[in-house]
Scaffold this motif. Structure first.
Motif, PDB file in Angstrom:
ATOM      1  N   PHE A   1       0.841  -1.195   0.000  1.00 26.43           N
ATOM      2  CA  PHE A   1       0.000   0.000   0.000  1.00 26.43           C
ATOM      3  C   PHE A   1       0.873   1.241   0.000  1.00 26.43           C
ATOM      4  O   PHE A   1       1.829   1.344   0.775  1.00 26.43           O
ATOM      5  CB  PHE A   1      -0.919   0.027   1.226  1.00 26.43           C
ATOM      6  N   ASP A   2       0.543   2.182  -0.885  1.00 26.84           N
ATOM      7  CA  ASP A   2       1.236   3.464  -0.973  1.00 26.84           C
ATOM      8  C   ASP A   2       0.270   4.537  -0.478  1.00 26.84           C
ATOM      9  O   ASP A   2      -0.700   4.888  -1.167  1.00 26.84           O
ATOM     10  CB  ASP A   2       1.660   3.737  -2.418  1.00 26.84           C
ATOM     11  N   ARG A   3       0.526   5.065   0.720  1.00 31.67           N
ATOM     12  CA  ARG A   3      -0.396   6.042   1.306  1.00 31.67           C
ATOM     13  C   ARG A   3      -0.431   7.336   0.480  1.00 31.67           C
ATOM     14  O   ARG A   3      -1.473   8.007   0.398  1.00 31.67           O
ATOM     15  CB  ARG A   3       0.012   6.333   2.750  1.00 31.67           C
ATOM     16  N   PHE A   4       0.686   7.698  -0.138  1.00 33.48           N
ATOM     17  CA  PHE A   4       0.754   8.943  -0.902  1.00 33.48           C
ATOM     18  C   PHE A   4      -0.174   8.898  -2.116  1.00 33.48           C
ATOM     19  O   PHE A   4      -0.873   9.868  -2.426  1.00 33.48           O
ATOM     20  CB  PHE A   4       2.194   9.208  -1.344  1.00 33.48           C
ATOM     21  N   THR A   5      -0.193   7.760  -2.823  1.00 36.60           N
ATOM     22  CA  THR A   5      -1.039   7.640  -4.024  1.00 36.60           C
ATOM     23  C   THR A   5      -2.393   7.000  -3.720  1.00 36.60           C
ATOM     24  O   THR A   5      -3.317   7.086  -4.533  1.00 36.60           O
ATOM     25  CB  THR A   5      -0.339   6.786  -5.094  1.00 36.60           C
ATOM     26  N   GLY A   6      -2.497   6.313  -2.579  1.00 34.33           N
ATOM     27  CA  GLY A   6      -3.735   5.619  -2.243  1.00 34.33           C
ATOM     28  C   GLY A   6      -3.878   4.284  -2.948  1.00 34.33           C
ATOM     29  O   GLY A   6      -4.943   3.659  -2.899  1.00 34.33           O
ATOM     30  N   GLU A   7      -2.798   3.822  -3.581  1.00 34.80           N
ATOM     31  CA  GLU A   7      -2.875   2.583  -4.370  1.00 34.80           C
ATOM     32  C   GLU A   7      -2.431   1.369  -3.544  1.00 34.80           C
ATOM     33  O   GLU A   7      -1.392   1.393  -2.898  1.00 34.80           O
ATOM     34  CB  GLU A   7      -2.008   2.694  -5.614  1.00 34.80           C
ATOM     35  N   ALA A   8      -3.256   0.341  -3.587  1.00 37.35           N
ATOM     36  CA  ALA A   8      -2.939  -0.933  -2.932  1.00 37.35           C
ATOM     37  C   ALA A   8      -2.828  -2.019  -3.988  1.00 37.35           C
ATOM     38  O   ALA A   8      -3.613  -2.048  -4.948  1.00 37.35           O
ATOM     39  CB  ALA A   8      -4.019  -1.291  -1.917  1.00 37.35           C
ATOM     40  N   ASN A   9      -1.855  -2.910  -3.806  1.00 38.37           N
ATOM     41  CA  ASN A   9      -1.615  -3.967  -4.789  1.00 38.37           C
ATOM     42  C   ASN A   9      -1.492  -5.320  -4.108  1.00 38.37           C
ATOM     43  O   ASN A   9      -0.956  -5.427  -3.003  1.00 38.37           O
ATOM     44  CB  ASN A   9      -0.335  -3.698  -5.577  1.00 38.37           C
ATOM     45  N   LEU A  10      -1.968  -6.334  -4.796  1.00 43.87           N
ATOM     46  CA  LEU A  10      -1.792  -7.717  -4.356  1.00 43.87           C
ATOM     47  C   LEU A  10      -1.262  -8.534  -5.516  1.00 43.87           C
ATOM     48  O   LEU A  10      -1.847  -8.538  -6.606  1.00 43.87           O
ATOM     49  CB  LEU A  10      -3.115  -8.328  -3.869  1.00 43.87           C
ATOM     50  N   ASP A  11      -0.152  -9.211  -5.290  1.00 39.39           N
ATOM     51  CA  ASP A  11       0.418 -10.113  -6.295  1.00 39.39           C
ATOM     52  C   ASP A  11       0.416 -11.521  -5.724  1.00 39.39           C
ATOM     53  O   ASP A  11       1.088 -11.790  -4.710  1.00 39.39           O
ATOM     54  CB  ASP A  11       1.847  -9.697  -6.652  1.00 39.39           C
ATOM     55  N   LEU A  12      -0.328 -12.400  -6.358  1.00 41.39           N
ATOM     56  CA  LEU A  12      -0.401 -13.799  -5.956  1.00 41.39           C
ATOM     57  C   LEU A  12       0.508 -14.603  -6.874  1.00 41.39           C
ATOM     58  O   LEU A  12       0.372 -14.553  -8.095  1.00 41.39           O
ATOM     59  CB  LEU A  12      -1.844 -14.297  -6.059  1.00 41.39           C
ATOM     60  N   ASN A  13       1.426 -15.338  -6.293  1.00 41.03           N
ATOM     61  CA  ASN A  13       2.416 -16.063  -7.084  1.00 41.03           C
ATOM     62  C   ASN A  13       1.779 -17.100  -8.009  1.00 41.03           C
ATOM     63  O   ASN A  13       0.662 -17.575  -7.771  1.00 41.03           O
ATOM     64  CB  ASN A  13       3.417 -16.771  -6.164  1.00 41.03           C
ATOM     65  N   THR A  14       2.536 -17.448  -9.033  1.00 42.98           N
ATOM     66  CA  THR A  14       2.138 -18.561  -9.894  1.00 42.98           C
ATOM     67  C   THR A  14       1.910 -19.797  -9.022  1.00 42.98           C
ATOM     68  O   THR A  14       2.704 -20.101  -8.130  1.00 42.98           O
ATOM     69  CB  THR A  14       3.234 -18.853 -10.926  1.00 42.98           C
ATOM     70  N   HIS A  15       0.791 -20.488  -9.261  1.00 40.69           N
ATOM     71  CA  HIS A  15       0.483 -21.645  -8.422  1.00 40.69           C
ATOM     72  C   HIS A  15      -0.192 -22.745  -9.235  1.00 40.69           C
ATOM     73  O   HIS A  15      -0.631 -22.535 -10.366  1.00 40.69           O
ATOM     74  CB  HIS A  15      -0.391 -21.232  -7.231  1.00 40.69           C
ATOM     75  N   PHE A  16      -0.275 -23.911  -8.603  1.00 37.32           N
ATOM     76  CA  PHE A  16      -0.875 -25.089  -9.222  1.00 37.32           C
ATOM     77  C   PHE A  16      -2.142 -25.415  -8.434  1.00 37.32           C
ATOM     78  O   PHE A  16      -2.062 -25.944  -7.316  1.00 37.32           O
ATOM     79  CB  PHE A  16       0.107 -26.256  -9.196  1.00 37.32           C
ATOM     80  N   PRO A  17      -3.313 -25.071  -8.977  1.00 41.93           N
ATOM     81  CA  PRO A  17      -4.572 -25.148  -8.217  1.00 41.93           C
ATOM     82  C   PRO A  17      -4.833 -26.490  -7.542  1.00 41.93           C
ATOM     83  O   PRO A  17      -5.281 -26.527  -6.392  1.00 41.93           O
ATOM     84  CB  PRO A  17      -5.634 -24.851  -9.285  1.00 41.93           C
TER      85      PRO A  17
END
Length: 276
Positions: free
Chosen positions: A164-180
């Motif tokens: 989360f970047d408080r200055f821009t208000g942008e939050a990101n989530l990166d979920l790794n490559t996975h095998f369901p």
């Protein structure tokens, strides 16, 4: 031994327990007989709760005494702080309503209030009775699971990063490559799943919140591999309020091209993955 109030049963009192027919009392006791009561009998209140049919003695202390008597100063302080913790929990619960439904267990409200109480008790700025959640150690909320029956770390077995970047208000989530088939624990009959990501800003003083979510596309449980999944949620930049990042997984069954979400609360998961 004295005559019981229930039929021809007897009441036996000793220094620790009280037995009335098929009932056993402490300060609070569980009704264990076939006959279950709801209501008041003498100075004993019978009621039904999540834990079953219980009974407890009346305190005999009226509200005015509790509110004014110096002997109940600690009681008033505890009640005031518990009220703030409960309101903080409700603020968070209301904020995250758009996130996966049915990802809540039956005791979630109580568990969240208890966690908020721990945050409040970590406040070192205010004195007892005046402590607040906002001044407490909010990182204690990190890792909280809204569904104790389907914890996040037992549902998905691959890495992810939440930022989360408080200055821009942008939050990101990166979920790794996975095998369901290996990395996603899903109930029988599930064909697809969806990952949700949310960012919630909480104003504990004004009891107001902002929540923005993003969701992945529908992901097949039968896929050999799912490449990295990235999501972004943006709130108002420059906010000074505490920000909570949440991640959830909900399960679906595809029938004739339509997706139906599971109604069973035991499987969908939602957890706090970051505090800022």
């Amino acid at each position: 031994i004295m005559p019981s109030l229930v039929g021809s049963e007897m009441c036996i009192r000793d220094s620790h327990n009280i037995f009335v027919g098929n009932f056993k009392f402490y300060d609070m006791a569980k009704q264990v007989g076939l006959l279950k009561l709801v209501g008041t009998l003498g100075d004993i209140s019978f009621y039904k709760s999540f834990y079953g049919f219980l009974a407890r003695r009346k305190t005999g202390v009226d509200r005015k005494t509790v509110l004014r008597d110096p002997r109940f100063q600690r009681t008033r302080e505890n009640a005031s702080e518990f009220g703030r913790a409960a309101k903080a929990g409700k603020l968070l619960r209301d904020a995250i309503q758009p996130l996966p439904k049915h990802a809540r267990d039956s005791m979630m409200v109580q568990r969240l209030a208890q966690r908020m109480m721990k945050v409040l008790q970590s406040d070192t700025v205010n004195g007892r009775g005046m402590r607040t959640v906002a001044q407490g150690e909010l990182s204690l909320l990190n890792g909280f699971d809204f569904n104790i029956n389907a914890k996040l770390d037992t549902t998905i077995h691959t890495g992810f990063e939440a930022r989360f970047d408080r200055f821009t208000g942008e939050a990101n989530l990166d979920l790794n490559t996975h095998f369901p088939k290996r990395d996603i624990t899903a109930p029988h009959g599930v064909t697809h799943y969806k990952v949700s990501f949310g960012v919630a800003a909480l104003n504990f003083d004004a009891l107001k919140s902002i929540c923005v979510i993003d969701e992945s596309e529908m992901l097949s449980k039968d896929s050999i591999v799912v490449r990295e999944v990235s999501m972004t949620a943006i709130i108002q930049p420059g906010l000074s309020f505490p920000v909570v990042l949440l991640m959830g997984i909900s399960f679906y069954q595809e029938v004739n091209g339509e997706f139906f979400g599971l109604e069973d609360r035991r499987f969908n998961t939602l957890g706090i993955v970051g505090i800022h």
